[in-house]
Design a protein around this motif. Structure first.
Motif, PDB file in Angstrom:
ATOM      1  N   LEU A 130       0.865  -1.157   0.000  1.00  0.00           N
ATOM      2  CA  LEU A 130       0.000   0.000   0.000  1.00  0.00           C
ATOM      3  C   LEU A 130       0.908   1.214   0.000  1.00  0.00           C
ATOM      4  N   SER A 131       0.720   2.098  -0.966  1.00  0.00           N
ATOM      5  CA  SER A 131       1.597   3.261  -1.041  1.00  0.00           C
ATOM      6  C   SER A 131       0.765   4.528  -1.144  1.00  0.00           C
ATOM      7  N   ILE A 132       1.247   5.564  -0.453  1.00  0.00           N
ATOM      8  CA  ILE A 132       0.649   6.879  -0.666  1.00  0.00           C
ATOM      9  C   ILE A 132       1.523   7.599  -1.676  1.00  0.00           C
ATOM     10  N   ARG A 133       0.851   8.281  -2.608  1.00  0.00           N
ATOM     11  CA  ARG A 133       1.559   8.900  -3.722  1.00  0.00           C
ATOM     12  C   ARG A 133       1.009  10.300  -3.962  1.00  0.00           C
ATOM     13  N   SER A 134       1.860  11.168  -4.467  1.00  0.00           N
ATOM     14  CA  SER A 134       1.405  12.498  -4.846  1.00  0.00           C
ATOM     15  C   SER A 134       0.656  12.457  -6.176  1.00  0.00           C
ATOM     16  N   ASP A 135       0.830  11.398  -6.911  1.00  0.00           N
ATOM     17  CA  ASP A 135       0.099  11.085  -8.132  1.00  0.00           C
ATOM     18  C   ASP A 135       0.333   9.614  -8.392  1.00  0.00           C
ATOM     19  N   ALA A 136      -0.238   9.081  -9.462  1.00  0.00           N
ATOM     20  CA  ALA A 136      -0.129   7.642  -9.695  1.00  0.00           C
ATOM     21  C   ALA A 136       1.302   7.170  -9.869  1.00  0.00           C
ATOM     22  N   HIS A 137       2.232   8.093 -10.122  1.00  0.00           N
ATOM     23  CA  HIS A 137       3.601   7.712 -10.462  1.00  0.00           C
ATOM     24  C   HIS A 137       4.617   7.955  -9.347  1.00  0.00           C
ATOM     25  N   THR A 138       4.331   8.858  -8.430  1.00  0.00           N
ATOM     26  CA  THR A 138       5.339   9.322  -7.472  1.00  0.00           C
ATOM     27  C   THR A 138       5.022   8.836  -6.072  1.00  0.00           C
ATOM     28  N   VAL A 139       5.851   7.908  -5.566  1.00  0.00           N
ATOM     29  CA  VAL A 139       5.633   7.303  -4.258  1.00  0.00           C
ATOM     30  C   VAL A 139       6.159   8.221  -3.160  1.00  0.00           C
ATOM     31  N   LEU A 140       5.322   8.408  -2.114  1.00  0.00           N
ATOM     32  CA  LEU A 140       5.737   9.196  -0.954  1.00  0.00           C
ATOM     33  C   LEU A 140       6.094   8.314   0.224  1.00  0.00           C
ATOM     34  N   ASP A 141       5.343   7.235   0.414  1.00  0.00           N
ATOM     35  CA  ASP A 141       5.598   6.306   1.515  1.00  0.00           C
ATOM     36  C   ASP A 141       4.915   4.992   1.169  1.00  0.00           C
ATOM     37  N   GLU A 142       5.373   3.906   1.795  1.00  0.00           N
ATOM     38  CA  GLU A 142       4.867   2.593   1.391  1.00  0.00           C
ATOM     39  C   GLU A 142       4.970   1.611   2.546  1.00  0.00           C
ATOM     40  N   GLU A 143       4.000   0.713   2.630  1.00  0.00           N
ATOM     41  CA  GLU A 143       4.009  -0.391   3.589  1.00  0.00           C
ATOM     42  C   GLU A 143       3.657  -1.670   2.836  1.00  0.00           C
ATOM     43  N   THR A 144       4.151  -2.791   3.331  1.00  0.00           N
ATOM     44  CA  THR A 144       3.889  -4.066   2.680  1.00  0.00           C
ATOM     45  C   THR A 144       3.296  -5.069   3.663  1.00  0.00           C
ATOM     46  N   PHE A 145       2.584  -6.040   3.104  1.00  0.00           N
ATOM     47  CA  PHE A 145       2.076  -7.152   3.904  1.00  0.00           C
ATOM     48  C   PHE A 145       1.992  -8.356   2.984  1.00  0.00           C
ATOM     49  N   SER A 146       1.839  -9.516   3.573  1.00  0.00           N
ATOM     50  CA  SER A 146       1.851 -10.758   2.795  1.00  0.00           C
ATOM     51  C   SER A 146       0.533 -11.504   2.944  1.00  0.00           C
ATOM     52  N   VAL A 147       0.147 -12.147   1.851  1.00  0.00           N
ATOM     53  CA  VAL A 147      -0.972 -13.089   1.867  1.00  0.00           C
ATOM     54  C   VAL A 147      -0.373 -14.465   1.633  1.00  0.00           C
ATOM     55  N   ASP A 148      -0.573 -15.364   2.592  1.00  0.00           N
ATOM     56  CA  ASP A 148       0.130 -16.656   2.555  1.00  0.00           C
ATOM     57  C   ASP A 148      -0.456 -17.616   1.526  1.00  0.00           C
ATOM     58  N   THR A 149      -1.772 -17.663   1.421  1.00  0.00           N
ATOM     59  CA  THR A 149      -2.414 -18.580   0.473  1.00  0.00           C
ATOM     60  C   THR A 149      -3.497 -17.845  -0.302  1.00  0.00           C
TER      61      THR A 149
END
Length: 1018
Positions: free
Chosen positions: A554-573
């Protein structure tokens, strides 16, 4: 004689938005009455003439007057029969429904429209030039500066009289405008020929009467430079219903651009919708192949002139479609660019405020702005593509209905899920393109006069959801608002389920933050919203949503192309929703369209780095223009020429109870649940004739039904505010949906809905044909001004909040056009639209899904679209209207067709049996005739009537007291008055005639009798 009447009435009713074909249908439907009037007139004339020879001289005038008055009385009786009979539902809304918007409502609307402009105008370039000093001088160039575009044309048009224009906006903000330039433009071409400045249902104006460069004389330019070293250039582009934007403007100017092939609807729309182009001179304004979304030669010359003579230039793009704007970067002196699409009545006031800095711009783009629109993946498969082996079917349709003139086209959504930014972001990641070479302004892009930071905090995986807080801080020196855009980059397996590398999943907007202030916006996203739809059965048996195992971001962006911050998580199955369904669905989503919607099209795939890009995005091959036998049979089966309703009867169906006397009224059901048993008691009271009227007569109304005490209700266009061209009642011109979307503000959208809803409620018009939420599949769609965006999620949440705001005022919105009505070209001509089900669900159905699932009230409606999904009409598609809309999403309410015209396929019988409850028309078409009243058909009409009633009884028609309830309707009072006047005048005239006759007769008798007596004495 009928044709003469048709020819006379057509231009009159065309100005009201009624097509020539419909005028013809109305006149033909009244043919018997018209001939009766003419026949009795002929008899009266014969009597009057014959009286000269057959009646004694003294009594001729009595006979003549008697014949004339008798004819007048007969005509009066017939007029009453017509107006309270076959024409009642046409006339009653006009004569009974003329309300008005209160001054208080107008004031509220004007304030919120202005706020829409303040938050929606997007600053996309600024080298520090803006804001300008207040109380400064400003040279304003461009003819559009005196004739801006406020909205669009068609059902989404509005009354734009009295709007705040660009020059007023500037002067109100303290700027001094060079009057010499203003006078030159106004003298050159005083007004735009329609083009969004007045209400127009049937006209689109593409005029660009820009003065040629010789008008900018040395004296004019010297005075301008002495006045100020700062210039503003205004470029406008219009849009409207009925035509898509021209791809070749030179052909339009030359008169060689065939609207039947490119920009019309086929059918009677060839003449019904019209357009205009003028450049006020005899010169080539466009080179061959240049589209309306490029600069004209005259504009280029003006821009060259201005940028060569002024140090500071700001450009205002007042356009309803994304233009090619690469030229703004070719001139060093162009320091700022503002996007200001149709602002409505007061929205343009924001322009001056943004220029002087009293308002900090916070708008964001809702489409991807690219340098070359011909290079988009949709370009080769957008427009008019006509089957070349269907002359036999066209002939059959014309024979069945002489008004039919359709062209039987198709369109292929070859780009698949890669619409707009989803293509450019994914193609860049896969190495297919160099991003900067193609994209000028990304989706979600916009600048501010201050600086913000955004930081993700408290990210949590909650199992079925993920939650995150976004802290926004104003670290600049100016107060402003900031948009928070939350995107999902999902895992992708090469050759697996298609996924874009970037997908908007949620968004929010801060309040006004002073320097140093912070605000936290919280999101909780269900993981099911991150699932991709598996239409091809890669991981499902029958299609369905799948949340694949892997690492998600999940990333917050100033537009669809420019990432400001990001977090990740996993789905096991893998989480497969095919069988258990998503929590938001009533039943599990499985393939409803794929078998017939995909056709034989090659769809763009991300596999191997878009290896099939060239093949997939090429223009249709020759074999595509040949309709195969199976498709032709499927299309023909449901057309007026071939439709046989008995094929769809079920012998096991039992005829429902009709005309019962249960003592239940429609008002008794207000507030009741859809499943309440009292509905059956109410529906049992309907006659078959009641049902036929309710399903057939849905043109800007739902009809009154005496047997259940149902009141007649009113519906109206439009997407830019109340626009009831049918009964000539208009509200305030709201901003275009495009500008509303550019605010990225859900709360503002809700308040816009409240303000619009109040204006409808003031006029006791509680049905609104709005909002529209089709997708900007192409920049060339003429109707993009009344659709929100290229993205389904942004469209959905803005639309949903607007709908919920309108509902608070008792209004039931008809969310439209359901679905895939993403171009105007050939839309009514049996347009076979081919698309993969994955993109249908993930992009084109998405706004409607969000609206239905997030609806706060009970009274919601849907308007189906003109086009087909594969070979099946959307208006008669149970997979769409029943399985998806009702069974999956839980929709309870009515579905209305789009305009019910002579299109060859809108059979009331077929539509009602398949989930489309009412026809937007007056029951005058041949296709409205219901001759089969089998148990199956009556049950279908009964269900449709329940949906219509559920919608209307839960609206302001029943929940808000009507001050005129119990009073005699205006139409009845009018006709009583007219009838009484005719009777009194006729009686008076005849009395005078008889009095005069008897006086003459008495005088003759007196004179004759004495002479007789004298003779007898002799």
């Amino acid at each position: 004689m009928l044709q003469f009447l048709i020819d006379w009435l057509t231009p009159i009713f065309e100005n009201m938005g009624v097509s020539p074909t419909d005028v013809q249908q109305y006149v033909n439907s009244l043919g018997g009455y018209i001939y009766a009037i003419l026949g009795t007139l002929a008899v009266a004339v014969i009597i009057i003439i014959a009286a000269h020879w057959l009646v004694k001289k003294g009594t001729r005038h009595v006979v003549r007057w008697g014949a004339g008055i008798a004819w007048v009385l007969i005509v009066t009786v017939l007029a009453n029969i017509i107006c309270f009979g076959p024409m009642y539902n046409n006339l009653a809304p006009i004569l009974n429904g003329r309300g008005s918007v209160s001054e208080e409502s107008v004031k509220t609307s004007e304030e919120i429209i202005k706020e829409t402009g303040e938050e929606g105008m997007a600053l996309v370039k600024n080298d520090g030039m803006l804001p300008l000093d207040k109380d400064s001088n400003l040279n304003v160039f461009g003819w559009a500066s005196t004739n801006p575009i406020y909205g669009g044309t068609g059902s989404g048009s509005a009354d734009n009289s009295g709007n705040v224009d660009i020059l007023a906006s500037l002067t109100d903000a303290g700027f001094h405008v060079n009057q010499n330039l203003v006078d030159m433009y106004k003298e050159y071409s005083p007004t735009r020929n329609l083009g969004g400045n007045v209400v127009s249902v049937t006209f689109t104006d593409w005029s660009l009467p820009e003065p040629t460069v010789d008008y900018y004389t040395d004296e004019l330019m010297k005075d301008a430079k002495d006045f100020s070293d700062t210039a503003m250039i205004v470029i406008s582009r219009s849009g409207g219903e009925g035509q898509d934007v021209p791809l070749d403007m030179k052909a339009v100017i030359d008169g060689t651009y065939d609207p039947r092939d490119e920009v019309a609807n086929g059918n009677e729309q060839y003449n019904y919708f019209s357009c205009n182009y003028t450049n006020n001179g005899d010169y080539d304004d466009f080179d061959e192949g240049e589209s309306y979304l490029e600069l004209s030669n005259t504009e280029e010359a003006m821009i060259e002139k201005v940028t060569s003579e002024f140090e500071q230039v700001v450009v205002v793009i007042n356009a309803n479609n994304p233009m090619e704007l690469g030229w703004v970067d070719e001139y060093e002196n162009i320091g700022s660019v503002i996007l200001a699409p149709g602002p409505g009545k007061t929205g343009m006031a924001a322009l001056g405020e943004i220029l002087n800095g009293s308002v900090n711009p916070s708008g964001r783009t809702v489409d991807t702005y690219v340098y070359d629109l011909t290079s988009t993946p949709t370009y080769n498969n957008y427009g008019s593509f006509l089957y070349n082996n269907v002359d036999d079917l066209r002939a059959e349709l014309t024979e069945a209905d002489e008004a039919y003139q359709g062209v039987l086209p198709f369109v292929n959504y070859v780009e698949n899920i890669y619409v707009g930014y989803k293509f450019y972001e994914t193609a860049a990641e896969e190495g297919l393109i160099q991003y900067e070479d193609h994209v000028q302004y990304p989706f979600g892009y916009g600048l501010s006069y201050t600086t913000f930071t955004q930081e993700m905090k408290n990210f949590t995986d909650n199992g079925d959801t993920v939650s995150v807080d976004v802290e926004v801080t104003n670290i600049g020196e100016t107060a402003g608002k900031e948009v928070v855009e939350l995107y999902l980059p999902p895992p992708y397996n090469n050759g697996g389920i298609e996924k874009a590398s970037v997908n908007l999943i949620e968004f929010g907007k801060t309040e006004l933050l002073e320097p140093g202030d912070s605000e936290t916006i919280s999101f909780e996203i269900p993981k099911e919203e991150m699932a991709a739809y598996d239409s091809k059965g890669i991981k499902t048996e029958h299609g369905g949503y799948v949340l694949e195992a892997g690492d998600y971001s999940l990333s917050i962006r100033s537009d669809a192309h420019t990432v400001l911050d990001e977090e990740t998580f996993s789905v096991d199955t893998d989480m497969n929703y095919e069988t258990q369904g998503r929590a938001s669905d009533d039943t599990a989503a499985v393939n409803q369209f794929q078998d017939y919607s995909a056709g034989k099209v090659t769809y763009l795939s991300r596999a191997d780095g878009f290896a099939n890009y060239s093949a997939a995005t090429a223009a249709p091959s020759d074999d595509m223009y040949v309709m195969d036998k199976e498709t032709k049979a499927a299309v023909a089966e449901k057309t007026v020429a071939h439709y046989d309703s008995t094929k769809y009867d079920n012998e096991e169906d039992t005829m429902p109870v009709t005309e019962a006397d249960n003592g239940v009224t429609a008002a008794d059901l207000a507030g009741k649940e859809y499943e309440d048993s009292l509905w059956d008691d109410l529906l049992d009271q309907l006659s078959v004739e009641d049902m036929i009227d309710m399903v057939n007569l849905g043109g800007f109304q739902t009809v009154a039904v005496d047997s259940i005490g149902k009141v007649g209700t009113l519906d109206s266009d439009g997407t830019s505010g109340l626009n009831d061209w049918y009964i000539q009642v208009y509200g305030t011109a709201f901003s275009t949906e495009l500008l509303i979307a550019q605010t990225w503000n859900k709360d503002l959208a809700y308040r816009i809905g409240e303000a619009e809803g109040q204006e409808y409620a003031d006029c006791r018009i509680f049905g609104a044909y709005a909002p529209a939420m089709n997708i900007h599949r192409s920049a060339f769609t003429g109707r993009n001004f009344e659709y929100y965006s290229e993205d389904g999620v942004l469209s959905g949440y803005i639309a949903s909040n607007t709908v919920n705001g309108m509902t608070t005022k008792g209004v039931y919105p008809y969310i439209k056009h359901f679905v895939l009505n993403d171009q105007e070209t050939n839309r009514c001509s049996l347009l076979l639209t081919y698309s993969d089900e994955q993109v249908i669900r993930e992009t084109y159905l998405k706004p409607f899904e969000i609206c239905v699932k997030n609806y706060d009230g009970k009274s919601l409606a849907v308007m189906s679209s003109f086009n087909f999904i594969g070979p099946r009409s959307t208006g008669a598609n149970p997979n769409l209207l029943n399985n998806v809309l009702r069974d999956e999403w839980g929709f309870r309410g009515m579905v209305l067709s789009d305009w019910n015209g002579s299109y060859g396929y809108q059979n009331t019988d077929d539509f009602v049996r398949n989930g489309n409850d009412a026809m937007l028309g007056f029951g005058t078409q041949k296709s409205n005739e219901i001759t089969n009243t089998s148990a199956t058909m009556v049950l279908a009409m009964r269900q449709a009537c329940k949906n219509i009633l559920y919608t209307t009884v839960n609206s302001g028609n029943y929940t808000i007291p009507d001050p005129n309830a119990g009073k005699m309707p205006n139409m009845t009072k009018l006709f009583i008055g007219i009838d009484a006047a005719v009777a009194v005048v006729s009686l008076g005239i005849m009395t005078l005639v008889l009095v005069r006759y008897f006086k003459k007769r008495k005088k003759v008798t007196i004179e004759v009798v004495p002479k007789t007596e004298e003779l007898s004495k002799e």
